[in-house]
Design an enzyme around this catalytic site. Sequence first.
Site, short mmCIF file in Angstrom:
data_model
loop_
_atom_site.label_atom_id
_atom_site.label_comp_id
_atom_site.label_asym_id
_atom_site.label_seq_id
_atom_site.Cartn_x
_atom_site.Cartn_y
_atom_site.Cartn_z
N SER A 161 30.81 -20.49 75.85
CA SER A 161 31.24 -19.12 76.16
C SER A 161 30.82 -18.18 75.04
O SER A 161 30.68 -18.61 73.89
CB SER A 161 32.76 -19.12 76.29
OG SER A 161 33.28 -17.81 76.14
N TYR B 30 40.62 -21.74 72.43
CA TYR B 30 39.49 -21.73 73.36
C TYR B 30 38.20 -21.38 72.62
O TYR B 30 37.17 -22.05 72.76
CB TYR B 30 39.76 -20.73 74.49
CG TYR B 30 38.63 -20.59 75.49
CD1 TYR B 30 38.46 -21.52 76.51
CD2 TYR B 30 37.73 -19.53 75.41
CE1 TYR B 30 37.43 -21.40 77.43
CE2 TYR B 30 36.70 -19.39 76.32
CZ TYR B 30 36.55 -20.33 77.33
OH TYR B 30 35.51 -20.20 78.22
N ALA B 31 38.28 -20.32 71.79
CA ALA B 31 37.09 -19.87 71.06
C ALA B 31 36.57 -20.96 70.13
O ALA B 31 35.36 -21.24 70.09
CB ALA B 31 37.42 -18.60 70.28
N SER C 286 37.13 -24.21 70.34
CA SER C 286 36.63 -25.36 71.11
C SER C 286 35.21 -25.10 71.60
O SER C 286 34.35 -25.98 71.57
CB SER C 286 37.55 -25.68 72.29
OG SER C 286 37.45 -24.68 73.30
N LYS C 287 34.94 -23.87 72.04
CA LYS C 287 33.61 -23.57 72.59
C LYS C 287 32.56 -23.52 71.48
O LYS C 287 31.39 -23.85 71.71
CB LYS C 287 33.64 -22.26 73.38
CG LYS C 287 34.40 -22.40 74.70
CD LYS C 287 33.73 -23.41 75.62
CE LYS C 287 34.39 -23.54 76.96
NZ LYS C 287 33.77 -24.56 77.83
N1 LIG Z 1 34.99 -17.89 84.21
C1 LIG Z 1 34.60 -17.28 83.10
O1 LIG Z 1 34.79 -16.06 82.92
C2 LIG Z 1 33.90 -18.07 82.04
C3 LIG Z 1 33.29 -17.40 80.97
C4 LIG Z 1 32.63 -18.12 79.98
C5 LIG Z 1 32.59 -19.51 80.06
N2 LIG Z 1 33.22 -20.14 81.11
C6 LIG Z 1 33.19 -21.59 81.13
O2 LIG Z 1 32.73 -22.04 82.39
C7 LIG Z 1 33.39 -23.27 82.72
C8 LIG Z 1 34.03 -23.16 84.09
O3 LIG Z 1 34.91 -22.05 84.11
P1 LIG Z 1 35.69 -21.62 85.43
O4 LIG Z 1 35.94 -20.17 85.30
O5 LIG Z 1 35.02 -22.16 86.64
O6 LIG Z 1 37.08 -22.36 85.19
P2 LIG Z 1 38.13 -22.88 86.27
O7 LIG Z 1 39.44 -22.87 85.59
O8 LIG Z 1 37.98 -22.14 87.56
O9 LIG Z 1 37.63 -24.37 86.50
C9 LIG Z 1 37.81 -25.37 85.53
C10 LIG Z 1 38.03 -26.68 86.26
O10 LIG Z 1 38.21 -27.71 85.27
C11 LIG Z 1 39.19 -28.60 85.76
N3 LIG Z 1 39.81 -29.35 84.68
C12 LIG Z 1 40.68 -28.89 83.75
N4 LIG Z 1 41.09 -29.89 82.96
C13 LIG Z 1 40.45 -31.01 83.40
C14 LIG Z 1 40.47 -32.36 82.99
N5 LIG Z 1 41.26 -32.78 81.99
N6 LIG Z 1 39.68 -33.25 83.65
C15 LIG Z 1 38.90 -32.83 84.68
N7 LIG Z 1 38.85 -31.56 85.12
C16 LIG Z 1 39.62 -30.66 84.48
C17 LIG Z 1 40.21 -27.69 86.45
O11 LIG Z 1 41.02 -28.43 87.36
C18 LIG Z 1 39.31 -26.67 87.12
O12 LIG Z 1 38.98 -27.04 88.45
C19 LIG Z 1 34.36 -23.55 81.59
O13 LIG Z 1 33.76 -24.42 80.66
C20 LIG Z 1 34.57 -22.20 80.97
O14 LIG Z 1 34.97 -22.25 79.63
C21 LIG Z 1 33.85 -19.46 82.09
#
Ligand SMILES: NC(=O)c1ccc[n+]([C@@H]2O[C@H](COP(=O)([O-])OP(=O)(O)OC[C@H]3O[C@@H](n4cnc5c(N)ncnc54)[C@H](O)[C@@H]3O)[C@@H](O)[C@H]2O)c1
Length: 280
Positions: free
Chosen positions: A163, A191-192, A194-195
Amino acid sequence: MAMCQLVEKSMSSDQLFDVSDEIVLITGVSGQLGSEYAKALLQRGASVVGLDLQSSEEINRLSASFPKHFFFYEADVTDKSSLESVRIEVEKKIGTPTVLINNAALDSPPTAPLQENGPFESYPEASWDTIMDVNLKGVFHCCQVFGGAMTEQSYGSIINIASIYGLVSPDQSLYGYRRQRGEVFYKPVAYAVSKSGILNLTRYLAVYWAQNGIRVNTLTLAGVWNNQDQDFLNAYCGRIPVGRMANGDDYNGAVIFLASQASRYMTGANLIVDGGWTAI
Ligand SMILES: NC(=O)c1ccc[n+]([C@@H]2O[C@H](COP(=O)([O-])OP(=O)(O)OC[C@H]3O[C@@H](n4cnc5c(N)ncnc54)[C@H](O)[C@@H]3O)[C@@H](O)[C@H]2O)c1
């Protein structure tokens, strides 16, 4: 739904971006972006193994639309034995994954308990541990189990999702509107951190596996539109050069690139797709 009903196998017209022979394992597949990646890859003929704590309506639709190419498993990325069980079952059913997308992660939602979005000084240790377990140790486990399997076939591409908040600090002024209305609200630390850990795990593994045919890259993303409130949108869209949040499908091109031979000389890199956020 209409999107899922496209032909079950359609190769890219450009062989460079062809993913039709790939077996792609996506963690966190039931979430907003994981299901977008799954759909985009399936529509291009890839086989997709989705892994998450639980299924979702979209996952059920993908299973119905792509019965021969989409396989869902309940598994927890913090539990290495559950990942090893998935590895054994997947290898029996369709073979060793050739692409791993480490997408599962936890963030602190706007509605998280007060303490979690409170001052840094009192950020709960338990929240730190939970976020690190999923976002960092989960990726470490998946790389051990599925990356390790890839080394046996000397072929694979690992895409670790990070991220903008892993590259630069969250901009706390974005959340100033919440503080102005009397809430104590800061984007939390774990979160920050970890990423940002993802970035060097990627570089470590890229070098470690460079001679084994495994490429490892980070894909860094900015915020995605998901019905956020208008005050947040005003602040965010005023800060980002392109003037809007990402749509759910804006990252598919980067995923296809990293999954395909189009990126065959790329390893240890960080592909930033952020609407210009980190250009300022
Ligand atoms: N959505 C954003 O704005 C955004 C921005 C930057 C980065 N990201 C990154 O993109 C990725 C996906 O984001 P998203 O918005 O789709 O998130 P989301 O919360 O919609 O989806 C994350 C999924 O991970 C699953 N999960 C959580 N813990 C778990 C575990 N222990 N084992 C297996 N599955 C697990 C959850 O059940 C969920 O379905 C993440 O890595 C996030 O950090 C997202």
